[in-house]
Structures are given as C-alpha cells and as structure tokens.
Design a protein around this motif. Structure first.
Motif, mmCIF file in Angstrom:
data_model
loop_
_atom_site.group_PDB
_atom_site.id
_atom_site.type_symbol
_atom_site.label_atom_id
_atom_site.label_comp_id
_atom_site.label_asym_id
_atom_site.label_seq_id
_atom_site.Cartn_x
_atom_site.Cartn_y
_atom_site.Cartn_z
ATOM 1 N N ILE A 1 0.832 -1.213 0.000
ATOM 2 C CA ILE A 1 0.000 0.000 0.000
ATOM 3 C C ILE A 1 0.859 1.252 0.000
ATOM 4 O O ILE A 1 2.021 1.236 0.433
ATOM 5 C CB ILE A 1 -0.940 0.048 1.224
ATOM 6 N N ARG A 2 0.277 2.320 -0.482
ATOM 7 C CA ARG A 2 0.861 3.646 -0.373
ATOM 8 C C ARG A 2 -0.182 4.555 0.283
ATOM 9 O O ARG A 2 -1.340 4.593 -0.156
ATOM 10 C CB ARG A 2 1.270 4.197 -1.734
ATOM 11 N N ILE A 3 0.234 5.236 1.314
ATOM 12 C CA ILE A 3 -0.688 6.097 2.067
ATOM 13 C C ILE A 3 -0.108 7.495 2.232
ATOM 14 O O ILE A 3 1.122 7.679 2.236
ATOM 15 C CB ILE A 3 -1.026 5.516 3.457
ATOM 16 N N SER A 4 -0.996 8.456 2.323
ATOM 17 C CA SER A 4 -0.635 9.820 2.695
ATOM 18 C C SER A 4 -1.234 10.097 4.073
ATOM 19 O O SER A 4 -2.420 9.827 4.304
ATOM 20 C CB SER A 4 -1.177 10.834 1.685
ATOM 21 N N VAL A 5 -0.416 10.614 4.957
ATOM 22 C CA VAL A 5 -0.865 10.915 6.318
ATOM 23 C C VAL A 5 -0.690 12.404 6.562
ATOM 24 O O VAL A 5 0.398 12.957 6.294
ATOM 25 C CB VAL A 5 -0.079 10.105 7.363
ATOM 26 N N GLU A 6 -1.712 13.070 7.063
ATOM 27 C CA GLU A 6 -1.632 14.518 7.276
ATOM 28 C C GLU A 6 -2.375 14.901 8.559
ATOM 29 O O GLU A 6 -3.326 14.229 8.968
ATOM 30 C CB GLU A 6 -2.237 15.252 6.091
ATOM 31 N N GLU B 1 -8.266 0.406 6.328
ATOM 32 C CA GLU B 1 -8.749 1.373 7.322
ATOM 33 C C GLU B 1 -8.647 0.804 8.739
ATOM 34 O O GLU B 1 -8.207 1.494 9.670
ATOM 35 C CB GLU B 1 -10.195 1.762 7.031
ATOM 36 N N GLU B 2 -9.026 -0.463 8.899
ATOM 37 C CA GLU B 2 -8.948 -1.085 10.219
ATOM 38 C C GLU B 2 -7.512 -1.134 10.723
ATOM 39 O O GLU B 2 -7.235 -0.860 11.905
ATOM 40 C CB GLU B 2 -9.535 -2.494 10.175
ATOM 41 N N GLY B 3 -6.570 -1.453 9.828
ATOM 42 C CA GLY B 3 -5.162 -1.479 10.226
ATOM 43 C C GLY B 3 -4.661 -0.103 10.629
ATOM 44 O O GLY B 3 -3.883 0.031 11.588
ATOM 45 N N CYS B 4 -5.109 0.928 9.916
ATOM 46 C CA CYS B 4 -4.707 2.296 10.281
ATOM 47 C C CYS B 4 -5.271 2.694 11.640
ATOM 48 O O CYS B 4 -4.598 3.347 12.443
ATOM 49 C CB CYS B 4 -5.162 3.276 9.202
ATOM 50 N N ARG B 5 -6.507 2.323 11.886
ATOM 51 C CA ARG B 5 -7.097 2.635 13.193
ATOM 52 C C ARG B 5 -6.327 1.926 14.314
ATOM 53 O O ARG B 5 -6.103 2.508 15.377
ATOM 54 C CB ARG B 5 -8.573 2.232 13.210
ATOM 55 N N GLU B 6 -5.953 0.682 14.071
ATOM 56 C CA GLU B 6 -5.168 -0.027 15.082
ATOM 57 C C GLU B 6 -3.812 0.650 15.284
ATOM 58 O O GLU B 6 -3.306 0.730 16.404
ATOM 59 C CB GLU B 6 -4.991 -1.483 14.684
ATOM 60 N N GLY B 7 -3.222 1.144 14.185
ATOM 61 C CA GLY B 7 -1.942 1.821 14.286
ATOM 62 C C GLY B 7 -2.003 3.106 15.087
ATOM 63 O O GLY B 7 -0.993 3.578 15.609
ATOM 64 N N CYS B 8 -3.204 3.681 15.210
ATOM 65 C CA CYS B 8 -3.381 4.925 15.977
ATOM 66 C C CYS B 8 -3.522 4.674 17.482
ATOM 67 O O CYS B 8 -3.535 5.627 18.262
ATOM 68 C CB CYS B 8 -4.609 5.679 15.475
ATOM 69 N N ALA C 1 -0.118 -4.613 6.898
ATOM 70 C CA ALA C 1 0.656 -3.628 6.140
ATOM 71 C C ALA C 1 0.252 -2.209 6.509
ATOM 72 O O ALA C 1 1.102 -1.320 6.663
ATOM 73 C CB ALA C 1 0.463 -3.871 4.644
ATOM 74 N N ALA C 2 -1.051 -1.977 6.635
ATOM 75 C CA ALA C 2 -1.537 -0.631 6.962
ATOM 76 C C ALA C 2 -1.086 -0.212 8.363
ATOM 77 O O ALA C 2 -0.644 0.930 8.567
ATOM 78 C CB ALA C 2 -3.064 -0.609 6.866
ATOM 79 N N ARG C 3 -1.189 -1.108 9.313
ATOM 80 C CA ARG C 3 -0.776 -0.772 10.682
ATOM 81 C C ARG C 3 0.708 -0.431 10.734
ATOM 82 O O ARG C 3 1.115 0.574 11.320
ATOM 83 C CB ARG C 3 -1.086 -1.937 11.615
ATOM 84 N N SER C 4 1.523 -1.264 10.096
ATOM 85 C CA SER C 4 2.967 -1.024 10.095
ATOM 86 C C SER C 4 3.311 0.264 9.358
ATOM 87 O O SER C 4 4.132 1.069 9.818
ATOM 88 C CB SER C 4 3.673 -2.217 9.448
ATOM 89 N N GLY C 5 2.676 0.469 8.212
ATOM 90 C CA GLY C 5 2.974 1.660 7.427
ATOM 91 C C GLY C 5 2.580 2.933 8.146
ATOM 92 O O GLY C 5 3.305 3.936 8.111
ATOM 93 N N LEU C 6 1.425 2.926 8.821
ATOM 94 C CA LEU C 6 0.998 4.132 9.530
ATOM 95 C C LEU C 6 1.951 4.449 10.676
ATOM 96 O O LEU C 6 2.323 5.614 10.895
ATOM 97 C CB LEU C 6 -0.427 3.959 10.057
#
Length: 690
Positions: free
Chosen positions: A502-507, A535-542, A576-581
């Motif tokens: 994945i590629r994500i932008s975080v702001e 999205e779920e992985g990003c939320r967990e990463g937060c 992947a999302a959790r690690s990337g975030l």
C-alpha cells in the motif's frame, strides 16, 4: 394558648401541649462546630442516654464508625431518638466537612427543621454560608445555635453580622449573653425578658435580670420585634403606638415565621456543658412545624396511602442493606411491599444500635431492611407511583478529586469491585471508574479526606488491603507534518502466503477532528474488498503512536498499492496498513497533546485573588470572573486548566478559602505540550510501560 413550664406559649393549635407530635431535626454546621456534642446533650436531655459521652473519649451515640472516632469528626449521618414533654423527636447529626455535604443535604430534605451550629467567631461562623444558602433555596425552616459560648471572645453582634451576610432570611437574635468579666455565664430571653444562669450538666437557673445587661437587652428586644413586625402589620402598629405587647402573641408570630421559613431565630449555648440545650428543645417543641407541615411544604399530597422517602442507604454487617426513610404518611408494616420490594424488617436506629419494630407511623424515621432495588432519594408507595411534585432531591455534586486504587492481592479484585459498589450506593458522591485504556481503577470524590475515609472503610469493613496513588492523565498525540509512506507485508511459509502493498498519505487535521480515512485508488490496484482492512489497520496503528499515546486528529488516504490474486487477504492488508501508519507517524513530527478542562471555581470574594494565584501557578489560563449568581459575597472564576494540574487543585483552593471553595469542570480541548514538561511525560510513560 396555654403556656409551657418556661412561660413559652404553644406555637399552633396542633395539640402540642398534650404531646404526641412526631418531628425530626437535622443538626448541621461547619467542621468542629460541636454538632456531635450537641446531639449527645439533646439525647441526655430527652432521657435517651443516662450519661453523656464525649468526642474525646470516643463514647458518644453518634460517630460510631472507626474512621469517625479516629478523626474525632463525623464522617456519616448519626441518628438518635428522644422524647421531650410527650413529643417524639428524631435528631440527625450530619458531618461538618464539606466533603460529606451530600449526606447533610439529604438529611435536611426529610427534616422538619434544621439546627445550624456555629462557633462564636465571626470568621468561623461565616463558614456556614453554603449551609444557610441551601436551606434558604429549599425553604427549610432553620434555627441557628451559636455554640461554645463558654469560649466566646467576640461580640454576638459581630458573629450575627457575619452570618447575616450569608442568609437571605433575616436572623433574629432571641437571647443576649450575660457576662461575668470575659466569661459568658448565662443569657436573657428577649421575649419573656427572663434571665438565666448556666449550670454545668443541668437546666439553667432563673435569676434576676442583671442591671449590667438591661440596656443591651432592651435594645436587642426592640430589634427582634422590629424584625418580626416586617411580617405582621398589626404588630407593626402596636410597636409604632408603643403599646404593651402580648408575649403569647409574639411567640405565635415567631412560630409562624419560623414554620414558613421567613425568619431564622438565633440562640446561644454550649452543648458540651448542656448550656442552652433545654431552651433549644423548648423552642423546637413550641415553634417548629411537625411532619404534616413538611409534607405540605414538599408538595407530597395527602391521604392515608403509605408513603416514605429514602434519605440514606447503608450496607450493615450481618444485616444487609438498610434503607433509612422518613414515613410521610400512612403506616408501614414489616412485610409490606413498596415500589415492588418487600420490607424485611423495620428498625429504629440510635447510633450504631438498631431496635426492631413491627411498624412505623407517619413522621417516624426508621430503617427498612433488605429492599435491594431501592436507592437513596426514592419515594416509596405500595403502587410505586410518584407524587406529582415536591421531589426536588439534591443533585449529586460533581467529583473534584481522584485517586487510582489498587489492591495488594489480585485475588481480591472481584471482592473489591463488590465492596466499591456497596460504598458507592451508600454515598452517591463517590464515583468508581474502570479505565480500560489507562488500565486503572479510579475513585472520584469530594476531596482527600473523602477518599481516605473510603479506603479506611474498605479495610475495616471489607478486610481489603488497598492503596491510593495519583491517577494517570489521558494524554494523546498527533503530528505536525504531512508524510507519504509505502508499506509492504510479504510472508511465505508454504501453501498460501501473505502479500499486501500500500501507499498512504498521512496529514494532520484540525484539533478535535479525530481520525479520518479516505481512498483514491484507481485501476483496482487495491481491490475494494481489501480497503476496509486497510482502514482497520490504520485505526489499530493509531492506538499507540511513537510517543506511546493514542493518536488523534490525523487523516489517512490510501492512494495506491498492489495485491496478489492468491496470497493477498484482509489480514495481510491490515498488517501492512498498521505497520505503514506507525512508520509514517514517526516521520511526521509527532507532538504530545494534553487534555485541557474548563473549570469554574466558586469562592468567597475575599479569596478570589488567591484563586488567581493558584491558577497561574498551575499553568491555568484565566478566562474571567464575576459575582456568583445568587450568592452574595461569592465570585465565580472561569479558567482553562490542564488535567495534569487538577489532581489536587481542590486541596489548594480549600486551604485558601476556609475550606469553602469548590469547582465544576468539563473537558474542553486538547493542547500541544512541548519542552521539558513533555519530555518528562514521555519518559515516565515509557518507563512505566517497560
């Protein structure tokens, strides 16, 4: 009207001279004003106890709890019963500490009259201000007793002036002191114009009016009558025409104005020495309303259907739950059903003792056994129906002091939970919270003493070894800079593997916006069925950022990615999302956020400047202050204050305001914390997390 043995006429035609009235008096006053000693004196005078106990010796009817005996101060309600000249009385001694105010207010709501006990010093007497305000606001008839007159060094005029500043009802001095040098040896009754000399442990002796006090007596009597005439035109005409007044008529006016809560009589005494106790009892008997007037005042209706109200709940050892009630009307019998709960025992409480009764009559104050669903404040009837009006039960004050609570033995955690539930039911101003995020059990109350008494009860009543510590602050973190991140999760271990790219932008986003997620994937590089997993992985990463705290106020946008037709899965994309975030957050300028609350501090005006100093020393931002609405001589100061600075705020406020200040608070916003303070918070958190 007939006269009583002291020459005082009956207050109304309710048949009090023949006895039989049932009434309840709540005894209130600031800390160490002598309420418990007064209760002991009243019970001795009514024949309930043959020999008075003392607070010093720890053998009083009231304050039977170990924590009260240890402190020499009330920490809960104490109930005593007595009979005086054929009338039945219940006396409820209430705690004087501001941290136990709710108990006092509940007792007032079911009482026919309140006796406000103050010390003979203007500064200390002024501490009764919040008590007088509550009684005035709820139209509760009340009497003031200036206690400890044997230690008086100030004039009664100055004490009365200090009290009047806190009362919206006029205070009417009923006695003037007789002094022998600096010592108060007796008093003159301003209505009967009789003089009495105090006697240790005995009723006062009638003496000839001393010439030294005659001038002051005449002046004070005229002030009393002029105050009383404000409520009666006929009496005013008599005063203007300088007519001789009928003393019985004066007593009737005094009874009428007290019952209607228009006027507050002020008496003198020293409860510890029995000085003035008989005079207080006679005033209560002849001039205060009975329970039928209280029912009418509270708007509870009439009729014969039983009705009672709970003012205190106790979980007694070997007895179970006891609901202390006032019977408003009808007769309640053992075995009756009220609000769907069966009455399992009726008891008259006297200190720590319980006397079982088959029934309770209108006006009685009793404890009803094992009514488990019933809560403090409930109005009880056979049908469970509530009156249309008159409830007006006092609101529970917001807690202002918190501590984390821990038990030494993990095996006791379930027992601790049950014990706290019982204590919170007994004391609605005690709040228990289990914070899953912080991993803490916290108890909230009205101050340090309140929580320490709670801990002592856990130890003495429930045999739990517990300790208190400062609670953690719910810090958050966010980011300052936008960042793009590429993350890949690839794992092959035989059979189907795991693959996600994945590629994500975080702001960063505006403060208070929380977490937001969006996707701008084109061409199906990340199939739509995997996007929710991202999205779920990003939320967990937060849940835990680079500083160790939950991350807020960020937006994550999925812009591109890759997948494998066989090895890709929801789990792979979530990892992947959790690690990337988490990698992105570390690069995006993480910043610590601390919770800021808006506090409104109520304080006597003379201490307002000190409050400003306290707030400034705690990194507070003062928003303004103004006169507190409906509180003459009080201010309300509003400010923003970091949560980290609020833990012991109430201790400083009360230390600078004679124990009177209080505050309310609400979360307002999160604010960046930088510099050495932020470094310390992060270091401490990392160390605690291991």
């Amino acid at each position: 009207m007939a006269s009583n043995p002291n020459g005082t006429p009956g207050a109304t035609e309710r048949g009090r001279e023949g006895g039989g009235a049932t009434r309840c008096a709540a005894i209130l006053g600031p800390y160490q004003s002598g309420k418990t000693s007064l209760l002991e004196a009243l019970l001795h005078a009514t024949g309930t106890v043959e020999r008075k106990g003392t607070v010093k010796d720890g053998n009083t009817v009231g304050d039977t709890a170990p924590e009260a005996r240890e402190r020499g101060a009330s920490t809960e309600l104490s109930i005593g019963h007595g009979t005086y000249l054929g009338d039945s009385w219940t006396f409820i001694d209430t705690p004087g500490g501001i941290e136990f105010t709710l108990d006092s207010r509940h007792a007032c709501m079911i009482a026919d009259v309140a006796v406000v006990v103050v010390e003979p010093e203007a500064a200390k007497a002024a501490a009764a201000g919040p008590i007088l305000k509550f009684l005035d606001d709820h139209d509760i008839p009340h009497v003031v007793l200036i206690n400890k007159m044997d230690q008086a060094s100030e004039s009664v005029r100055d004490i009365l002036a200090a009290l009047q500043g806190s009362s919206s009802r006029p205070l009417a001095l009923r006695q003037v002191p007789i002094r022998d040098g600096e010592k108060v040896t007796g008093y003159v009754d301003l209505v009967s114009e009789r003089a009495y000399r105090y006697r240790e442990g005995e009723p006062s002796a009638l003496i000839e009016l001393p010439g030294s006090v005659a001038g002051r007596e005449a002046e004070a009597r005229n002030e009393l009558l002029e105050t009383l005439a404000d409520f009666d035109d006929h009496l005013l005409e008599q005063l203007l025409e300088e007519m001789d007044l009928d003393k019985q008529e004066v007593y009737a006016h005094l009874a009428e104005t007290l019952s209607a809560d228009k006027l507050v009589p002020v008496l003198l005494g020293a409860g510890e020495h029995d000085h003035g106790v008989q005079r207080l009892l006679k005033l209560l008997r002849h001039e205060t309303p009975d329970h039928t007037a209280t029912v009418e005042r509270r708007g509870l209706g009439d009729g014969e259907v039983p009705m009672a109200q709970v003012f205190k709940t106790i979980h007694a050892p070997h007895m179970g739950k006891l609901s202390h009630v006032r019977i408003w009307r009808g007769t309640v019998k053992d075995g009756d059903t009220l609000n769907g709960a069966k009455v399992s025992g009726i008891y008259a409480a006297s200190g720590g003792k319980l006397d079982k009764r088959p029934s309770a009559a209108p006006g009685d104050v009793v404890a009803l056994g094992r009514m488990d669903p019933i809560q403090t404040g409930d109005v009880l009837t056979p049908s469970g129906g509530m009156p249309d009006s008159g409830l007006g039960w006092p609101e529970v004050p917001q807690p202002v002091f918190a501590r984390a609570l821990s038990v030494s033995e993990r095996n006791d955690e379930v027992k601790l939970s049950g014990a706290l539930a019982k204590l919170a039911e007994e004391d609605p101003s005690l709040l228990v919270r289990q914070d899953q995020e912080l991993g803490e059990l916290t108890i909230w109350g009205q101050g340090d003493t309140h929580l320490r008494v709670t801990v002592e009860r856990l130890k003495s009543r429930f045999k739990l070894d517990v300790s208190l510590s400062e609670p953690a602050v719910a810090y958050r973190e966010s980011i300052r800079n936008p960042v793009d991140e590429h993350a890949r999760h690839k794992k092959q271990s035989g059979g189907h593997g795991q693959f996600a790219d994945i590629r994500i932008s975080v702001e960063p986003t505006s403060r208070g916006s929380g977490f937001a997620f969006a996707e701008k994937v084109v061409g199906g590089s990340v199939p739509k069925n995997y996007i929710p997993a991202v999205e779920e992985g990003c939320r967990e990463g937060c849940k835990r950022g680079p500083l160790g705290f939950p991350v807020v106020d960020v937006k994550v946008t999925l812009t591109d990615g890759q997948h494998h037709s066989v090895d890709s899965s929801d789990m792979a994309f979530k990892i992947a999302a959790r690690s990337g975030l988490q990698d992105a957050l570390a690069k995006a300028g993480p910043v610590l956020l601390e919770p800021i609350h808006q506090v409104t501090i109520a304080v006597p005006s003379e201490a307002t400047s000190k409050v400003h100093g306290i707030l400034s020393s705690r990194r507070g931002q003062i928003l303004g202050f103004d006169a507190k609405d409906g509180w003459p001589g009080w201010d309300a100061v509003t400010a923003y204050l970091p949560e980290a600075e609020m833990h012991d705020l109430i201790l400083d406020l009360r230390a600078q305001s004679q124990g009177l200040a209080s505050f309310t608070w609400t979360f307002d916003h999160l604010q960046e914390l930088t510099g050495r303070l932020a470094d310390k918070v992060v270091e401490h958190h990392m160390a605690a997390a291991g």
